[in-house]
Design a protein around this motif. Sequence first.
Motif: not given
Length: 346
Positions: A29-33, A137-144, A152-162
């Motif tokens: 993860p980047s510093t911004d993330t 929640i924090k870790n899920e966001y970082i993974i997404s 292709n970052y398929i989970f970028r729209e977290y929390p609206n994900i599969e």
Amino acid sequence: MNVERLINRIICGYQYITFKGVIYKLANPSTDTKVAADNLYDRTYQDNLFSQFILKENLNSVLIDTEVITDTFDKDLELTEKQLEKAKIGLYKMFFNKKQNQKYRNQISSLSKLINESYNKKHSLDFLTLEHYCENIKNEYIISQTLSDNNNYIFREYPNIEYNRFNTLAQLIAQNVIPVDDYKRIARGDSWRKIYTAENNNIFSCSASEYTEEQKALLSISRMYDKVYSHPECPDEKIIEDDDALDGWMLHQQEENRRKSKQEGVSKTLGKAQNADEVFVMAPDHKDKEHIESIMELNSPAALRRIDTRTTKLEKGVNIEDTYLPDTQAEIKQQLREMNKKTKGI
């Protein structure tokens, strides 16, 4: 453990996860993330502060009230951890004594199992805490934001994900964490040390602030071994290769440093009295075992043997003058031998 593969993974800074024939790439993860994830943690905490979650600071009381642990749990655990430290020191000191080595290994195994069971109890209700929920929640966001399928970052729209696929991938990532023992084996091995010693300050193609957690862990452990190898009392290579024995060596060094520091402090306090045969230091409370033990540690091994010999003799309930104590008798005999040598030399 495939050492070469792990070294390549750590150096490149990426992980690859395969699920249903698809290869996913997990980036650092980047510093911004990381900042965005921290902010999400804070917002989630404030939004749920008055919900049904338990606060971490109240968890210990809940564990005691529900009889998961007793009110003496923390003290008992601390005592067990100290016993484990002593067993590791014993293993280091008796490493080349086959019988004693096995004895201490059995103790370490039993105590480690007991400590692991205690920690499992201690953290058995962590999932009920607000802090645990926010951390998830924090870790899920970082993974997404760092997991991709062919860029292709398929989970970028977290929390609206599969969530079904996301949770499965998150579990695979958790299972792919490198254990501490493996880091140690890598850090000791020739494959890594050749890279590490050749490019000590430029191993990874990024600044220190951008190191992955795996890179930071491996560097930290490698530097620990550097200190061991450069120590004036560096232990035998076989001890270095044994994690428990090396722990024992480091704990022993810490004990020695504490003892020397205390002796220096007492010497400054006593001044000229430090040259006396015996100096008595008062403990504030005769029931304070920890304080008494710290005073006893000021004695050298020879002095401790002397105390033990005297205690054994006096425990028999016999009144005895100082002159007839075993250690005093030994000193007198030594003085007589020295006098005889001088007399013969005249």
